[in-house]
Design a protein around this motif. Structure first.
Motif, PDB file in Angstrom:
ATOM      1  N   PRO A 169       5.676  11.572   0.170  1.00 42.12           N
ATOM      2  CA  PRO A 169       5.232  12.962   0.304  1.00 42.12           C
ATOM      3  C   PRO A 169       5.137  13.633  -1.070  1.00 42.12           C
ATOM      4  N   ALA A 170       4.030  14.349  -1.295  1.00 41.53           N
ATOM      5  CA  ALA A 170       3.854  15.059  -2.563  1.00 41.53           C
ATOM      6  C   ALA A 170       3.232  16.426  -2.296  1.00 41.53           C
ATOM      7  N   ALA A 171       3.597  17.018  -1.144  1.00 45.27           N
ATOM      8  CA  ALA A 171       3.021  18.327  -0.799  1.00 45.27           C
ATOM      9  C   ALA A 171       3.712  19.409  -1.612  1.00 45.27           C
ATOM     10  N   LYS A 172       2.986  20.501  -1.838  1.00 46.84           N
ATOM     11  CA  LYS A 172       3.596  21.653  -2.536  1.00 46.84           C
ATOM     12  C   LYS A 172       4.812  22.102  -1.732  1.00 46.84           C
ATOM     13  N   LEU A 173       5.871  22.463  -2.446  1.00 44.03           N
ATOM     14  CA  LEU A 173       7.070  22.909  -1.757  1.00 44.03           C
ATOM     15  C   LEU A 173       6.834  24.339  -1.310  1.00 44.03           C
ATOM     16  N   LYS A 174       6.889  24.561  -0.002  1.00 43.34           N
ATOM     17  CA  LYS A 174       6.550  25.889   0.511  1.00 43.34           C
ATOM     18  C   LYS A 174       7.756  26.822   0.476  1.00 43.34           C
ATOM     19  N   GLY A 175       8.878  26.350   0.963  1.00 45.14           N
ATOM     20  CA  GLY A 175       9.998  27.267   1.161  1.00 45.14           C
ATOM     21  C   GLY A 175      10.976  27.275  -0.001  1.00 45.14           C
ATOM     22  N   HIS A 176      11.751  28.343  -0.053  1.00 43.25           N
ATOM     23  CA  HIS A 176      12.757  28.508  -1.098  1.00 43.25           C
ATOM     24  C   HIS A 176      13.790  27.376  -1.020  1.00 43.25           C
ATOM     25  N   ARG A 177      14.200  27.013   0.216  1.00 39.77           N
ATOM     26  CA  ARG A 177      15.215  25.952   0.369  1.00 39.77           C
ATOM     27  C   ARG A 177      14.712  24.640  -0.248  1.00 39.77           C
ATOM     28  N   ASP A 178      13.413  24.372  -0.083  1.00 36.91           N
ATOM     29  CA  ASP A 178      12.846  23.132  -0.646  1.00 36.91           C
ATOM     30  C   ASP A 178      12.963  23.128  -2.167  1.00 36.91           C
ATOM     31  N   ARG A 179      12.733  24.310  -2.755  1.00 37.77           N
ATOM     32  CA  ARG A 179      12.800  24.380  -4.217  1.00 37.77           C
ATOM     33  C   ARG A 179      14.241  24.222  -4.710  1.00 37.77           C
ATOM     34  N   ILE A 202       0.855  -1.198   0.000  1.00 42.83           N
ATOM     35  CA  ILE A 202       0.000   0.000   0.000  1.00 42.83           C
ATOM     36  C   ILE A 202       0.884   1.238   0.000  1.00 42.83           C
ATOM     37  N   LEU A 203       0.617   2.100  -0.969  1.00 48.34           N
ATOM     38  CA  LEU A 203       1.398   3.321  -1.118  1.00 48.34           C
ATOM     39  C   LEU A 203       0.433   4.492  -0.938  1.00 48.34           C
ATOM     40  N   LEU A 204       0.752   5.402  -0.041  1.00 48.47           N
ATOM     41  CA  LEU A 204      -0.093   6.581   0.175  1.00 48.47           C
ATOM     42  C   LEU A 204       0.677   7.797  -0.345  1.00 48.47           C
ATOM     43  N   VAL A 205       0.201   8.365  -1.454  1.00 48.22           N
ATOM     44  CA  VAL A 205       0.852   9.544  -2.034  1.00 48.22           C
ATOM     45  C   VAL A 205       0.130  10.761  -1.459  1.00 48.22           C
ATOM     46  N   LEU A 206       0.824  11.468  -0.574  1.00 45.32           N
ATOM     47  CA  LEU A 206       0.152  12.460   0.258  1.00 45.32           C
ATOM     48  C   LEU A 206       0.603  13.866  -0.092  1.00 45.32           C
ATOM     49  N   GLY A 207      -0.324  14.676  -0.648  1.00 43.00           N
ATOM     50  CA  GLY A 207       0.025  16.062  -0.924  1.00 43.00           C
ATOM     51  C   GLY A 207      -0.648  16.578  -2.172  1.00 43.00           C
ATOM     52  N   ASP A 208      -0.539  17.898  -2.378  1.00 46.89           N
ATOM     53  CA  ASP A 208      -1.320  18.555  -3.431  1.00 46.89           C
ATOM     54  C   ASP A 208      -0.459  19.077  -4.575  1.00 46.89           C
ATOM     55  N   GLU A 209       0.793  18.598  -4.681  1.00 49.16           N
ATOM     56  CA  GLU A 209       1.634  19.032  -5.813  1.00 49.16           C
ATOM     57  C   GLU A 209       1.494  17.994  -6.919  1.00 49.16           C
ATOM     58  N   GLU A 210       0.771  18.400  -7.982  1.00 52.82           N
ATOM     59  CA  GLU A 210       0.418  17.453  -9.035  1.00 52.82           C
ATOM     60  C   GLU A 210       1.639  16.772  -9.655  1.00 52.82           C
ATOM     61  N   LEU A 211       2.693  17.544  -9.893  1.00 56.51           N
ATOM     62  CA  LEU A 211       3.883  16.966 -10.534  1.00 56.51           C
ATOM     63  C   LEU A 211       4.449  15.824  -9.689  1.00 56.51           C
ATOM     64  N   LEU A 212       4.571  16.053  -8.372  1.00 55.32           N
ATOM     65  CA  LEU A 212       5.162  15.037  -7.492  1.00 55.32           C
ATOM     66  C   LEU A 212       4.245  13.821  -7.371  1.00 55.32           C
ATOM     67  N   ALA A 213       2.931  14.073  -7.298  1.00 60.44           N
ATOM     68  CA  ALA A 213       1.977  12.965  -7.168  1.00 60.44           C
ATOM     69  C   ALA A 213       1.984  12.109  -8.440  1.00 60.44           C
ATOM     70  N   THR A 214       1.944  12.766  -9.600  1.00 56.10           N
ATOM     71  CA  THR A 214       1.944  12.036 -10.876  1.00 56.10           C
ATOM     72  C   THR A 214       3.213  11.221 -11.011  1.00 56.10           C
TER      73      THR A 214
END
Length: 326
Positions: free
Chosen positions: A126-136, A12-24
């Motif tokens: 994790p597939a959440a939108k990257l919030k911070g500059h460091r994450d990007r 079971i894989l749970l893809v969690l988050g709202d960033e479409e690119l990461l989820a896809t």
């Protein structure tokens, strides 16, 4: 995919988050892993909100012919309570031949489902939108590393400054840089490549012309040629823009996720083409295709004035949109 075995595939894989690119991407990678274990894996997709509990047994029951299956459940946060209960019961004792992938936006809606899957031991991607500059910055560096290159922190900073924060565009810029360089990317590589105005590519021109923005398309075109963008990819991008809108328009106004399989295109590309398709008629698109084909022939056939051929295409495609407008 070296070293992937049936035992290493999470049931079971749970893809969690709202960033479409990461989820896809998480789904694509999971399916590719399953295919490397069993090339005939049966992949099925469902929308959680549309699934009723009676269909669960059928979806999870072994197929007549045996073999591995991957079940992708999209928009898990929309699953109804009885469905959630049935899936959480299944998650306690999952079928080793089945991989269940649940996509969930990760917000408050349907939180009990995500929490229950975690408690049952689901592997979380994790597939959440990257919030911070460091994450990007980390995302850019990781993109280059995945493609086999190396990228410094200041190069990643320069790329973000030039392209902006959209992950899809950053990913595209990374793969472009990798294709056109030796893979060792420093800040100087980025500034040399972008020369102060990165966002102008053939796609900038194509996007503007497909929504009828002639001044925007011409400005982008002249700037792209001025900073040395090759006319051939610009002509290709215009042709691709027309073709994509034509294919998406003929498929009707469906859900981009469901059309993705049929059209063989990522959902984000379908969604943006659906927006650009407004105001186009089938006749207008046929006319625009002819204009794009003529432009392609002139640019690739060594026409004396390739810039003129591109400008003419901008006017002709825009005229096709106007002429065909209802």
């Amino acid at each position: 995919m070296g070293g992937v075995t049936a035992a290493s595939l999470a049931p079971i894989l749970l893809v969690l988050g709202d960033e479409e690119l990461l989820a896809t991407r998480a789904v694509t990678e999971a399916v590719a892993k399953a295919r490397s274990v069993d090339p005939d894996v049966d992949v099925r997709e469902y929308q959680a909100g549309a699934l009723v509990v009676g269909e669960i047994a059928e979806m999870l029951s072994p197929s007549l012919f045996g073999g591995r299956r991957v079940l992708v459940l999209r928009a898990g946060q929309d699953a109804r309570k009885d469905l959630v209960a049935a899936l959480l019961a299944y998650a306690k004792n999952p079928d080793p031949e089945v991989q269940l992938i649940v996509l969930h936006l990760g917000g408050a809606k349907g939180k009990a489902f995500a929490d229950g899957l975690k408690a049952a031991g689901a592997t979380v991607v994790p597939a959440a939108k990257l919030k911070g500059h460091r994450d990007r910055v980390a995302f850019v560096r990781d993109e280059i590393r995945r493609a086999g290159g190396k990228c410094t922190d200041d190069a990643a900073e320069a790329l973000i400054a030039a392209v902006g924060n959209d992950l899809r565009e950053l990913a595209a810029a990374c793969s472009q840089l990798m294709a056109d360089t030796d893979g060792r990317i420093g800040a100087d590589t980025v500034s040399r490549y972008y020369r102060g105005r990165v966002e102008v590519t053939g796609f900038t021109v194509a996007d503007a012309v497909m929504v009828g923005d002639v001044p925007g398309a011409l400005e982008a075109l002249r700037w792209a040629l001025h900073v040395g963008v090759d006319p051939v990819p610009i002509a290709d991008a215009i042709a691709d823009g027309v073709r994509t809108v034509a294919r998406v328009a003929s498929a009707g106004r469906g859900d981009p996720y469901q059309l993705a399989g049929t059209l063989g295109m990522p959902a984000w590309k379908i969604r943006s083409a659906q927006q650009r398709a407004r105001g186009w008629t089938p006749e207008g698109l046929v006319q625009a295709m002819r204009a794009a084909a003529e432009c392609n022939a002139a640019v690739k056939g060594g026409s004396d004035d390739r810039a003129y051929a591109l400008e003419r295409a901008v006017f002709s495609v825009a005229a096709a949109r106007q002429g065909g407008a209802r």
